[in-house]
Enzyme design. Structure first.
Site, PDB file in Angstrom:
ATOM      1  N   LYS A  99      43.943  47.763  39.387  1.00 14.76           N
ATOM      2  CA  LYS A  99      44.128  46.647  39.828  1.00 14.76           C
ATOM      3  C   LYS A  99      43.373  46.547  41.115  1.00 14.76           C
ATOM      4  CE  LYS A  99      47.457  44.924  37.200  1.00 14.76           C
ATOM      5  NZ  LYS A  99      47.386  43.718  36.520  1.00 14.76           N
ATOM      6  N   ASP A 113      41.161  44.890  37.043  1.00 12.70           N
ATOM      7  CA  ASP A 113      42.016  43.790  36.767  1.00 12.70           C
ATOM      8  C   ASP A 113      42.211  42.760  37.984  1.00 12.70           C
ATOM      9  OD1 ASP A 113      43.592  41.578  35.984  1.00 12.70           O
ATOM     10  OD2 ASP A 113      45.506  42.854  35.234  1.00 12.70           O
ATOM     11  N   GLU A 131      38.681  42.310  34.012  1.00 15.16           N
ATOM     12  CA  GLU A 131      39.647  41.523  33.336  1.00 15.16           C
ATOM     13  C   GLU A 131      39.878  40.179  34.433  1.00 15.16           C
ATOM     14  OE1 GLU A 131      44.457  41.905  32.275  1.00 15.16           O
ATOM     15  OE2 GLU A 131      43.061  43.511  31.776  1.00 15.16           O
ATOM     16  N   ASP A 187      42.519  37.185  30.558  1.00 16.22           N
ATOM     17  CA  ASP A 187      43.882  37.646  30.056  1.00 16.22           C
ATOM     18  C   ASP A 187      44.981  36.043  30.199  1.00 16.22           C
ATOM     19  OD1 ASP A 187      46.600  38.270  30.096  1.00 16.22           O
ATOM     20  OD2 ASP A 187      46.755  39.519  31.941  1.00 16.22           O
ATOM     21  N   LYS A 190      49.149  39.755  24.754  1.00 23.02           N
ATOM     22  CA  LYS A 190      50.467  40.226  25.004  1.00 23.02           C
ATOM     23  C   LYS A 190      51.367  39.565  24.072  1.00 23.02           C
ATOM     24  CE  LYS A 190      49.096  41.239  29.950  1.00 23.02           C
ATOM     25  NZ  LYS A 190      49.576  40.884  31.181  1.00 23.02           N
TER      26      LYS A 190
END
Length: 326
Positions: free
Chosen positions: A109, A140, A166, A192, A216
């Site tokens: 992250k 991400d 991401e 995403d 997801k």
């Protein structure tokens, strides 16, 4: 969306749990989830608390589908998974990665509010050192940069051999622009939020704004709808989680198992971010993989939320069910 079950059938088996996180994530230290059982097994409904009823209704549709409808036939029985590294100081990286047995990939992250690019560089450098030259490091940003910030950050991080970046920016247009700017650097762009939170999840593919889709199961309405989106987009896909309990991870694992091709490790090892789970056999990575299976939440009672929180989730299910039925 015509529900596959009645509201009474959902609420009759409802259990609400609160699970402690090993590291603060998305600003919270506990993960709440609602679980219920259908003829196919247990399912999870756990949209984040700030989501409105319209968005959360898609998550409920996914849970109902997984509990009450037979799922597509899988192509594989095991899924390779990545470690997930929150925006921690660099000196905590090795400690957190140790929770992920045998994982060959880590998602780091970055762009955390209140932190700097130097913090990101230090964290990614520590992750690369821990993974070695043969490991894969992806980042991400959760929409945390504008295009110029993303270009500067990716230039600084490129030396660490990034598998993909991401959602570096918020909009499809910004993703297309940053993808154009970094194309020669060999850093693919993954989408995403531009898929799971979009009114049109295929817009990112039509705009050629991403190289990889992050999908997801809950936010996209279940396994079948997610598979349809991937097929129509025509892009490689990585299945990820929303810090689900192992019940929710079971649905994600089934989605990953049903993809015709799976070239990347998936973000389904996130049970390692919890210090407790709803089952005595959680979806913890073993030798870098998880098995495709259903989960019985035999420990849900031990982690039951308060009566007040159970009522809150029951009311949320009623509201989302109403949206689905309208």
């Amino acid at each position: 969306m015509k529900p596959l079950a009645t509201l009474d059938e959902i609420l009759d088996t409802l259990q609400v749990v609160t699970l402690p996180l090993a590291t603060r994530f998305r600003g919270v230290e506990h993960r709440e989830a609602a679980l219920f059982e259908g003829p196919e097994g247990w399912a999870e409904f756990s949209p984040f608390l700030e989501y409105d009823d319209a968005e959360a209704a898609t998550w409920l549709a996914a849970a109902i589908d997984f509990a009450f409808s037979p799922q597509p036939a899988p192509h594989r029985t095991e899924i390779g998974v990545n470690a997930t590294l929150p925006a921690v100081p660099a000196d905590r990286v090795a400690e957190i990665l140790a929770r992920y047995d045998g994982c060959r990939t880590v998602k780091v992250k970055v762009a955390e509010r209140g932190q700097t690019l130097d913090d990101d560089v230090a964290r990614v450098a520590a992750a690369r050192e821990a993974m070695g030259s043969a490991g894969r490091v992806r980042i991400d940003a959760n929409m945390g940069w504008n295009v110029d910030e993303a270009e500067r950050a990716l230039h600084a991080l490129a030396e660490f051999d990034i598998e993909y970046a991401e959602q570096p920016c918020a909009t499809v247009e910004e993703l297309a622009e940053i993808r154009r700017r970094v194309r020669d650097w060999g850093i693919p762009i993954a989408a995403d939020e531009s898929v799971r939170k979009a009114a049109d999840p295929l817009a990112v593919a039509r705009a050629e704004a991403a190289d990889v889709l992050i999908v997801k199961a809950q936010p996209l309405g279940g396994v079948r709808r997610a598979l349809d989106i991937v097929e129509r987009a025509g892009l490689p896909a990585v299945v990820s989680s929303a810090i689900d309990t192992s019940v929710g991870l079971a649905q994600g694992a089934h989605l990953a198992a049903c993809l015709p091709g799976l070239d990347h490790d998936c973000g389904l090892g996130t049970a390692a971010l919890l210090t407790a789970d709803v089952t005595s056999d959680p979806f913890l990575p073993r030798s870098g993989s998880i098995a495709v299976r259903r989960v019985d939440p035999d420990l849900a009672g031990a982690h039951a939320a308060s009566a007040e929180r159970r009522t809150w989730w029951a009311e949320r299910i009623r509201a989302c069910f109403s949206v689905m039925s309208a």
